[in-house]
Design an enzyme around this catalytic site. Structure first.
Site, PDB file in Angstrom:
ATOM      1  N   ARG A 205       8.420   1.260  -2.505  1.00  0.00           N
ATOM      2  CA  ARG A 205       8.587   1.710  -1.124  1.00  0.00           C
ATOM      3  C   ARG A 205       9.769   2.674  -1.068  1.00  0.00           C
ATOM      4  O   ARG A 205      10.673   2.615  -1.908  1.00  0.00           O
ATOM      5  CB  ARG A 205       8.851   0.528  -0.193  1.00  0.00           C
ATOM      6  CG  ARG A 205       7.748  -0.521  -0.154  1.00  0.00           C
ATOM      7  CD  ARG A 205       8.175  -1.696   0.707  1.00  0.00           C
ATOM      8  NE  ARG A 205       7.119  -2.692   0.859  1.00  0.00           N
ATOM      9  CZ  ARG A 205       6.927  -3.723   0.047  1.00  0.00           C
ATOM     10  NH1 ARG A 205       7.745  -3.886  -0.988  1.00  0.00           N
ATOM     11  NH2 ARG A 205       5.959  -4.581   0.262  1.00  0.00           N
ATOM     12  N   LYS A 229      11.006  -6.069   0.010  1.00  0.00           N
ATOM     13  CA  LYS A 229      10.778  -6.391   1.415  1.00  0.00           C
ATOM     14  C   LYS A 229      10.307  -7.840   1.538  1.00  0.00           C
ATOM     15  O   LYS A 229       9.453  -8.298   0.787  1.00  0.00           O
ATOM     16  CB  LYS A 229       9.714  -5.447   1.983  1.00  0.00           C
ATOM     17  CG  LYS A 229       9.356  -5.690   3.437  1.00  0.00           C
ATOM     18  CD  LYS A 229       8.276  -4.710   3.866  1.00  0.00           C
ATOM     19  CE  LYS A 229       7.836  -4.970   5.294  1.00  0.00           C
ATOM     20  NZ  LYS A 229       6.745  -4.069   5.716  1.00  0.00           N
ATOM     21  N   HIS A 308       4.837   7.243   1.918  1.00  0.00           N
ATOM     22  CA  HIS A 308       4.111   5.975   1.845  1.00  0.00           C
ATOM     23  C   HIS A 308       2.716   6.182   1.256  1.00  0.00           C
ATOM     24  O   HIS A 308       2.184   5.285   0.587  1.00  0.00           O
ATOM     25  CB  HIS A 308       4.003   5.328   3.225  1.00  0.00           C
ATOM     26  CG  HIS A 308       3.642   3.872   3.160  1.00  0.00           C
ATOM     27  ND1 HIS A 308       4.468   2.918   2.586  1.00  0.00           N
ATOM     28  CD2 HIS A 308       2.535   3.199   3.566  1.00  0.00           C
ATOM     29  CE1 HIS A 308       3.885   1.732   2.648  1.00  0.00           C
ATOM     30  NE2 HIS A 308       2.716   1.877   3.233  1.00  0.00           N
ATOM     31  N   ARG A 311       2.719   5.836  -2.403  1.00  0.00           N
ATOM     32  CA  ARG A 311       2.599   4.422  -2.782  1.00  0.00           C
ATOM     33  C   ARG A 311       1.136   4.004  -2.770  1.00  0.00           C
ATOM     34  O   ARG A 311       0.659   3.329  -3.687  1.00  0.00           O
ATOM     35  CB  ARG A 311       3.429   3.576  -1.824  1.00  0.00           C
ATOM     36  CG  ARG A 311       3.310   2.063  -1.999  1.00  0.00           C
ATOM     37  CD  ARG A 311       4.356   1.391  -1.117  1.00  0.00           C
ATOM     38  NE  ARG A 311       4.000   0.035  -0.729  1.00  0.00           N
ATOM     39  CZ  ARG A 311       4.289  -1.055  -1.443  1.00  0.00           C
ATOM     40  NH1 ARG A 311       4.906  -0.947  -2.601  1.00  0.00           N
ATOM     41  NH2 ARG A 311       3.960  -2.254  -0.994  1.00  0.00           N
ATOM     42  N   HIS A 333       3.408  -7.298  -2.233  1.00  0.00           N
ATOM     43  CA  HIS A 333       2.747  -7.739  -1.006  1.00  0.00           C
ATOM     44  C   HIS A 333       2.908  -9.249  -0.829  1.00  0.00           C
ATOM     45  O   HIS A 333       2.946 -10.000  -1.809  1.00  0.00           O
ATOM     46  CB  HIS A 333       1.256  -7.411  -1.041  1.00  0.00           C
ATOM     47  CG  HIS A 333       0.962  -5.960  -0.849  1.00  0.00           C
ATOM     48  ND1 HIS A 333      -0.239  -5.386  -1.208  1.00  0.00           N
ATOM     49  CD2 HIS A 333       1.707  -4.941  -0.313  1.00  0.00           C
ATOM     50  CE1 HIS A 333      -0.211  -4.099  -0.912  1.00  0.00           C
ATOM     51  NE2 HIS A 333       0.951  -3.809  -0.369  1.00  0.00           N
ATOM     52  N   TYR A 342      -7.138  -1.555  -1.171  1.00  0.00           N
ATOM     53  CA  TYR A 342      -7.387  -0.756  -2.367  1.00  0.00           C
ATOM     54  C   TYR A 342      -8.737  -1.072  -2.992  1.00  0.00           C
ATOM     55  O   TYR A 342      -9.318  -0.230  -3.679  1.00  0.00           O
ATOM     56  CB  TYR A 342      -6.231  -0.936  -3.364  1.00  0.00           C
ATOM     57  CG  TYR A 342      -4.913  -0.646  -2.695  1.00  0.00           C
ATOM     58  CD1 TYR A 342      -4.629   0.639  -2.227  1.00  0.00           C
ATOM     59  CD2 TYR A 342      -3.986  -1.647  -2.443  1.00  0.00           C
ATOM     60  CE1 TYR A 342      -3.455   0.907  -1.548  1.00  0.00           C
ATOM     61  CE2 TYR A 342      -2.808  -1.385  -1.778  1.00  0.00           C
ATOM     62  CZ  TYR A 342      -2.553  -0.112  -1.327  1.00  0.00           C
ATOM     63  OH  TYR A 342      -1.397   0.150  -0.640  1.00  0.00           O
TER      64      TYR A 342
END
Length: 360
Positions: A205, A229, A308, A311, A333, A342
């Site tokens: 990120r 995150k 982003h 990414r 995630h 994806y």
């Protein structure tokens, strides 16, 4: 603590005294589980809601600190509907459905805490009636829908290498007649190509890139150590792999990081900028990286490409060679549900592969 987290925690502490006591209690309750960035967004959402309550005459308060629990208890459902409409149609900037859903979710969390968890001095719920419990928050973005929106707006296959190459060479050809742009290109092309290559070969990120320090890089094992995150242990950095393709750009950039950007020895940041007129380099900002990507993307012919989406580009490419669980782990995630996008993005590529196999 990461640079961004530290900044957001300071802002959080500045805003809290301007909130009602019950909001301060809620933030204290959530602090161990949510990042300062998320809680700061909560406070901004509450500021918006309390300001609307005053504007609509639904409270006698003249400032946020005077909002009472009674003001919240006597709200009717039509008031909540009115606030939702306000968010969707206000003149100073209409919110998207995703933003409206997030703002209402922030209110639901506060009302739930006050009515189900927090207690008054007599051990009764602080909020006796919870109107927000009646509000249904529908999931706006399903993975398949998100994938459909991303198609054509990310880099695919050979474009990943082509974009890095364009930053190193092609962009300079395009802006050669613009002295200022060409000077900036010559100064920053190795750094910029390194940042892009790193994201396209690790899926970091932008906040994770900004927070990287030189000693977070384990070159031999192709590892980066980052504050991820959602991880609230501020002493732990998660190891994240980067692919072999990023090593050349990293080596070249590291060889010139100190001299070209006049980087002081005390500066730990991996990616440095040297502002005009300043004698020392300093850590690049999130905004600077975002604007840098947009600048190259427009010239490259991918105007929708953002940091982003780089990414997303990595994740799509990575998923083709790995399963959903490895992809989830690499991207950091919280659940595979987020990673499902994806799978949908690669449907077309997979179907082409099947057709080629059948043709053979």
């Amino acid at each position: 603590m990461s640079i961004q987290k530290n900044s957001d925690r300071i802002k959080l502490e500045q805003k809290l005294p301007h909130m009602p006591n019950f909001v301060q209690q809620f933030i204290d309750y959530k602090l161990p589980d949510l990042s300062p960035s998320t809680l700061l967004e909560y406070l901004r959402d509450y500021e918006s809601f309390f300001g609307w309550l005053r504007a609509e005459g639904l409270t006698q308060a003249t400032k946020d600190t005077e909002i009472t629990l009674h003001d919240l208890e006597i709200l009717h459902m039509d008031s909540v509907v009115g606030y939702r409409l306000h968010l969707m149609t206000r003149m100073e900037g209409t919110n998207t459905k995703v933003t409206v859903s997030r703002k209402l979710s922030a209110l639901r969390s506060l009302f739930h805490y006050l009515s189900q968890i927090a207690e008054d001095e007599n051990f009764y719920p602080m909020l006796k009636r919870n109107v927000m419990a009646k509000v249904e928050i529908k999931r706006i973005h399903k993975p398949k829908d998100t994938a459909a929106k991303l198609k054509g707006k990310i880099l695919e296959e050979d474009e990943l290498l082509e974009f890095v190459g364009y930053i190193l060479e092609g962009y300079g050809v395009d802006v050669m007649n613009n002295k200022q742009a060409y000077y900036s290109f010559q100064l920053n092309r190795e750094r910029d190509a390194c940042i892009v290559s790193l994201i396209l070969n690790s899926g970091l990120r932008v906040s994770e890139v900004v927070n990287l320090n030189v000693d977070d890089l384990d070159f031999g094992n192709k590892l980066l150590y980052v504050f991820r995150k959602g991880h609230n242990d501020e002493t732990f950095k998660t190891p994240v792999y980067f692919r072999e393709q990023a090593k050349d750009e990293l080596s070249i950039y590291l060889s010139l990081r100190q001299t070209r950007y006049k980087t002081p020895k005390k500066e730990k940041a991996l990616f440095i900028t040297l502002p005009n007129g300043q004698s020392e380099g300093k850590r690049m900002t999130k905004r600077a990286i975002q604007e840098m990507i947009i600048k190259y993307a427009k010239r490259f012919g991918k105007p929708y490409l953002t940091v982003h989406k780089l990414r997303h580009s990595f994740a799509t490419d990575y998923y083709l060679q790995n399963d959903i669980y490895k992809t989830k782990e690499q991207l950091g995630h919280a659940s595979t549900e987020t990673t499902e996008v994806y799978a949908h993005l690669t449907d077309k590529t997979m179907s082409h592969a099947i057709e080629r196999r059948l043709d053979n």
